[in-house]
Scaffold this active site. Sequence first.
Site, PDB file in Angstrom:
ATOM      1  N   TRP A 263       0.812  -1.219   0.000  1.00  0.00           N
ATOM      2  CA  TRP A 263       0.000   0.000   0.000  1.00  0.00           C
ATOM      3  C   TRP A 263       0.847   1.273   0.000  1.00  0.00           C
ATOM      4  CZ3 TRP A 263       1.699   2.662   4.123  1.00  0.00           C
ATOM      5  CH2 TRP A 263       2.236   1.923   5.183  1.00  0.00           C
ATOM      6  N   ASN A 264       2.139   1.191   0.288  1.00  0.00           N
ATOM      7  CA  ASN A 264       2.869   2.441   0.547  1.00  0.00           C
ATOM      8  C   ASN A 264       3.242   3.215  -0.724  1.00  0.00           C
ATOM      9  OD1 ASN A 264       4.866   0.579  -0.054  1.00  0.00           O
ATOM     10  ND2 ASN A 264       6.332   1.398   1.410  1.00  0.00           N
TER      11      ASN A 264
ATOM     12  N   ARG B 123       6.490  -0.635 -11.516  1.00  0.00           N
ATOM     13  CA  ARG B 123       7.855  -1.180 -11.461  1.00  0.00           C
ATOM     14  C   ARG B 123       7.854  -2.659 -11.846  1.00  0.00           C
ATOM     15  NH1 ARG B 123      11.295  -0.006  -6.005  1.00  0.00           N
ATOM     16  NH2 ARG B 123      10.537  -2.037  -5.347  1.00  0.00           N
TER      17      ARG B 123
ATOM     18  N   LYS C 168      -2.264  -8.099  -8.077  1.00  0.00           N
ATOM     19  CA  LYS C 168      -3.089  -8.031  -6.867  1.00  0.00           C
ATOM     20  C   LYS C 168      -2.552  -6.898  -5.998  1.00  0.00           C
ATOM     21  CE  LYS C 168      -3.082  -9.094  -2.775  1.00  0.00           C
ATOM     22  NZ  LYS C 168      -3.801  -7.914  -2.282  1.00  0.00           N
ATOM     23  N   PRO C 169      -3.199  -5.725  -6.065  1.00  0.00           N
ATOM     24  CA  PRO C 169      -2.718  -4.601  -5.253  1.00  0.00           C
ATOM     25  C   PRO C 169      -3.119  -4.780  -3.789  1.00  0.00           C
ATOM     26  CG  PRO C 169      -4.686  -3.967  -6.476  1.00  0.00           C
ATOM     27  CD  PRO C 169      -4.401  -5.401  -6.850  1.00  0.00           C
TER      28      PRO C 169
ATOM     29  N   GLY D 123       6.554  -6.403  -0.496  1.00  0.00           N
ATOM     30  CA  GLY D 123       5.832  -6.322   0.764  1.00  0.00           C
ATOM     31  C   GLY D 123       6.738  -6.702   1.917  1.00  0.00           C
ATOM     32  N   SER D 124       6.132  -7.159   2.983  1.00  0.00           N
ATOM     33  CA  SER D 124       6.905  -7.455   4.196  1.00  0.00           C
ATOM     34  C   SER D 124       7.706  -8.749   4.046  1.00  0.00           C
ATOM     35  CB  SER D 124       5.952  -7.574   5.383  1.00  0.00           C
ATOM     36  OG  SER D 124       5.064  -8.651   5.156  1.00  0.00           O
TER      37      SER D 124
ATOM     38  N   GLU E  67      10.823  -8.214  -3.208  1.00  0.00           N
ATOM     39  CA  GLU E  67      11.264  -6.896  -2.701  1.00  0.00           C
ATOM     40  C   GLU E  67      10.651  -6.774  -1.313  1.00  0.00           C
ATOM     41  OE1 GLU E  67      13.301  -4.819  -4.048  1.00  0.00           O
ATOM     42  OE2 GLU E  67      13.420  -5.533  -6.113  1.00  0.00           O
TER      43      GLU E  67
ATOM     44  N   ARG F  12       9.963  10.884   3.729  1.00  0.00           N
ATOM     45  CA  ARG F  12       9.179  10.644   2.510  1.00  0.00           C
ATOM     46  C   ARG F  12       8.053   9.686   2.884  1.00  0.00           C
ATOM     47  NH1 ARG F  12      10.409   7.857  -2.824  1.00  0.00           N
ATOM     48  NH2 ARG F  12      11.730   6.531  -1.560  1.00  0.00           N
TER      49      ARG F  12
ATOM     50  N   CYS G 196      10.062   1.420   2.438  1.00  0.00           N
ATOM     51  CA  CYS G 196      10.984   0.320   2.760  1.00  0.00           C
ATOM     52  C   CYS G 196      12.418   0.833   2.863  1.00  0.00           C
ATOM     53  CB  CYS G 196      10.898  -0.759   1.691  1.00  0.00           C
ATOM     54  SG  CYS G 196      11.135  -0.098   0.036  1.00  0.00           S
TER      55      CYS G 196
ATOM     56  N   GLU H  69      11.268  -2.602  11.449  1.00  0.00           N
ATOM     57  CA  GLU H  69      10.909  -1.410  10.668  1.00  0.00           C
ATOM     58  C   GLU H  69       9.958  -0.550  11.492  1.00  0.00           C
ATOM     59  OE1 GLU H  69       9.212  -3.434   7.133  1.00  0.00           O
ATOM     60  OE2 GLU H  69      10.328  -1.955   6.003  1.00  0.00           O
TER      61      GLU H  69
ATOM     62  N   SER I  94      16.139   5.646  -4.776  1.00  0.00           N
ATOM     63  CA  SER I  94      15.332   5.037  -5.840  1.00  0.00           C
ATOM     64  C   SER I  94      15.518   5.751  -7.170  1.00  0.00           C
ATOM     65  CB  SER I  94      13.849   5.093  -5.475  1.00  0.00           C
ATOM     66  OG  SER I  94      13.655   4.599  -4.181  1.00  0.00           O
TER      67      SER I  94
HETATM   68  P1  NAP Z   1       2.366  -6.940   3.363  1.00  0.00           P
HETATM   69  O1  NAP Z   1       1.456  -7.015   4.514  1.00  0.00           O
HETATM   70  O2  NAP Z   1       3.440  -7.950   3.229  1.00  0.00           O
HETATM   71  O3  NAP Z   1       1.432  -6.941   2.069  1.00  0.00           O
HETATM   72  C1  NAP Z   1       1.952  -6.807   0.775  1.00  0.00           C
HETATM   73  C2  NAP Z   1       0.982  -7.413  -0.217  1.00  0.00           C
HETATM   74  O4  NAP Z   1       0.898  -8.814   0.028  1.00  0.00           O
HETATM   75  C3  NAP Z   1      -0.434  -6.875  -0.120  1.00  0.00           C
HETATM   76  O5  NAP Z   1      -0.986  -6.815  -1.421  1.00  0.00           O
HETATM   77  C4  NAP Z   1      -1.121  -7.935   0.712  1.00  0.00           C
HETATM   78  O6  NAP Z   1      -2.504  -8.011   0.532  1.00  0.00           O
HETATM   79  C5  NAP Z   1      -0.463  -9.184   0.165  1.00  0.00           C
HETATM   80  N1  NAP Z   1      -0.569 -10.345   1.052  1.00  0.00           N
HETATM   81  C6  NAP Z   1      -0.728 -10.380   2.395  1.00  0.00           C
HETATM   82  N2  NAP Z   1      -0.768 -11.658   2.821  1.00  0.00           N
HETATM   83  C7  NAP Z   1      -0.629 -12.446   1.732  1.00  0.00           C
HETATM   84  C8  NAP Z   1      -0.588 -13.847   1.524  1.00  0.00           C
HETATM   85  N3  NAP Z   1      -0.675 -14.711   2.525  1.00  0.00           N
HETATM   86  N4  NAP Z   1      -0.444 -14.292   0.268  1.00  0.00           N
HETATM   87  C9  NAP Z   1      -0.333 -13.443  -0.766  1.00  0.00           C
HETATM   88  N5  NAP Z   1      -0.354 -12.104  -0.630  1.00  0.00           N
HETATM   89  C10 NAP Z   1      -0.499 -11.604   0.604  1.00  0.00           C
HETATM   90  O7  NAP Z   1       3.117  -5.527   3.295  1.00  0.00           O
HETATM   91  P2  NAP Z   1       2.490  -4.093   3.408  1.00  0.00           P
HETATM   92  O8  NAP Z   1       2.150  -3.831   4.822  1.00  0.00           O
HETATM   93  O9  NAP Z   1       1.428  -3.889   2.376  1.00  0.00           O
HETATM   94  O10 NAP Z   1       3.726  -3.177   2.957  1.00  0.00           O
HETATM   95  C11 NAP Z   1       4.711  -2.776   3.821  1.00  0.00           C
HETATM   96  C12 NAP Z   1       5.930  -3.676   3.689  1.00  0.00           C
HETATM   97  O11 NAP Z   1       6.368  -3.693   2.343  1.00  0.00           O
HETATM   98  C13 NAP Z   1       7.113  -3.169   4.493  1.00  0.00           C
HETATM   99  O12 NAP Z   1       7.740  -4.263   5.109  1.00  0.00           O
HETATM  100  C14 NAP Z   1       8.006  -2.548   3.436  1.00  0.00           C
HETATM  101  O13 NAP Z   1       9.363  -2.498   3.793  1.00  0.00           O
HETATM  102  C15 NAP Z   1       7.773  -3.454   2.284  1.00  0.00           C
HETATM  103  N6  NAP Z   1       8.121  -2.801   1.021  1.00  0.00           N
HETATM  104  C16 NAP Z   1       9.239  -3.223   0.361  1.00  0.00           C
HETATM  105  C17 NAP Z   1       9.618  -2.577  -0.809  1.00  0.00           C
HETATM  106  C18 NAP Z   1      10.840  -3.010  -1.556  1.00  0.00           C
HETATM  107  O14 NAP Z   1      10.968  -2.618  -2.709  1.00  0.00           O
HETATM  108  N7  NAP Z   1      11.728  -3.785  -0.984  1.00  0.00           N
HETATM  109  C19 NAP Z   1       8.854  -1.520  -1.314  1.00  0.00           C
HETATM  110  C20 NAP Z   1       7.720  -1.118  -0.611  1.00  0.00           C
HETATM  111  C21 NAP Z   1       7.359  -1.773   0.563  1.00  0.00           C
HETATM  112  P3  NAP Z   1      -3.491  -7.290   1.589  1.00  0.00           P
HETATM  113  O15 NAP Z   1      -3.305  -5.841   1.372  1.00  0.00           O
HETATM  114  O16 NAP Z   1      -4.817  -7.784   1.214  1.00  0.00           O
HETATM  115  O17 NAP Z   1      -3.057  -7.732   2.961  1.00  0.00           O
END
Ligand code: NAP
Length: 482
Positions: A155-156, A164, A179-180, A233-234, A255, A283, A289, A386, A446
């Site tokens: 979501w961020n 990307r 899947k956003p 994501g996480s 990522e 930012r 991340c 984090e 970035s």
């Molecule tokens: P998240 O909870 O891991 O969710 C990311 C995505 O995964 C969402 O679309 C989420 O859907 C989906 N998801 C959740 N559980 C899943 C499962 N069991 N199977 C498949 N998909 C699943 O992360 P977030 O809170 O949205 O984002 C923050 C994290 O992203 C931070 O840790 C940040 O550091 C990281 N991040 C990394 C980068 C990079 O480039 N390295 C860039 C941006 C963010 P739902 O929304 O429906 O839960």
Amino acid sequence: MDRNALATAYGLLIAGTRRAASSGGMIPVLDPSTEMVLAEVPDATIEDAAAAVEAAAKAAPAWAATPSRRRSEILRRCFELMTARAEELAVLIAQENGKALRDARGEVAYAAEFFRWNAEEAVRIKGDFAIAPSGANRIIIDHQPIGICVLITPWNFPAAMATRKIGPALAAGCTVILKPATETPLTAYALAALYEEAGVPPGVVNVLTTRKPGPLVAAMLADPRVRKLSFTGSTEIGRTLLAEAAKHVTSCSMELGGNAPVIVFDDADLDTAIEGVMVAKMRNAGQACTAANRIYVQSGIYDAFAARLTGRMLALAVGPGTAPETECGPMISAAAVGKIERLVQDATARGAKLLCGGARPAGKGFYYPPTVLADVPPTAEMIHEEIFGPVAALCRFESEDEAIARANDTEYGLSAYIFTRDVARGLRVARQIESGMIALNRGLVSDPAAPFGGVKQSGLGREGGTDGIYEFLETKYIAAAL
Ligand code: NAP
């Protein structure tokens, strides 16, 4: 808006048509600055996901066979349309994500650039040709689209994390299902309208929102036609998805989370360091991340740095992302605020000094104030997790070796920041920091033209630069007796 109108505005995109979910279920999307419902999006089922995979499979042969020049032109058109609609998209991002409009504008420009960059990369996919050392044959190296790709985004950065992935996937000749994140799906759907207009054929990009990402993604990965999972994501969810993908030996790009250290040496230019740390920390109100998570400042400059940073943080205008004067918007959710609150309380209980902020305001909206903590001890939880919020954690250090050891004392390795006037030292330290990306004397790392990605538990693979497109290509070797 009634349900049918919403299905048109924010319907699942499958095979070029907007649809309601087969169950009829909807998911509310909140404005984090007011906690009010902004809109609703369909809650896709496993049947909808199967239809999306079917659509992507049907579109795949023609898209892979489309000349790369044509794919490039379509991507270029995506860039142009996105740029023309930049303000509209920025306002939508500011509404659903809460980030300040100026950050949202920056995100749109960054996101659009992935279309322009990959339009240029699409026509530069290189193979290789060599004579086998035995002399018996020729070695031909070819690159082919990897196949159907499942793309999952957080979501961020609702626009940039999608483009990307979509930019290089389409440039490589792949079809995709995006899947956003459930918190910020509106931008993904707004962008979907733009792909159609740019000439992306039906079924090449499909978009699904769901409350049940686990089972839905597992079902898509179980389809043998799906050959790629690209996830941002996480680290926690990344690990789960790697295990799921392992069942089918699906190629993965990951990522994941970060825990970025900043090292400010005594000889740093203070203005440059403060400016850089404000960008690296604030930012998206700290929800990146790449956000500065641990700020190590050498003792000779520590007090002056802490005082200047506190002044800058106190001066930030906090408010709804859409208000033009806002510099720090709300957090994404009540849970995110709760986590930040817990981390700050833990740090102060362990001896950190609160220089500003630290108290959550009353009223509606998921706000947390810009906060500075000094002398945060190595045992504090925020040193290892984090923060993902507007909290600057300052730690004092004495020597270069100590700074490097403390910066590397984490399971993460995404980005790091170094401030020093001594470029030789900057490069020497950069080589020793265990992270995929380093910013030297600047707060922003970035760049669509550079490889973005992490080491250790921050991920696998790279996005952007010349590497990004190869994540969506399979290497084929032909031993040819010519
Ligand atoms: P998240 O909870 O891991 O969710 C990311 C995505 O995964 C969402 O679309 C989420 O859907 C989906 N998801 C959740 N559980 C899943 C499962 N069991 N199977 C498949 N998909 C699943 O992360 P977030 O809170 O949205 O984002 C923050 C994290 O992203 C931070 O840790 C940040 O550091 C990281 N991040 C990394 C980068 C990079 O480039 N390295 C860039 C941006 C963010 P739902 O929304 O429906 O839960």
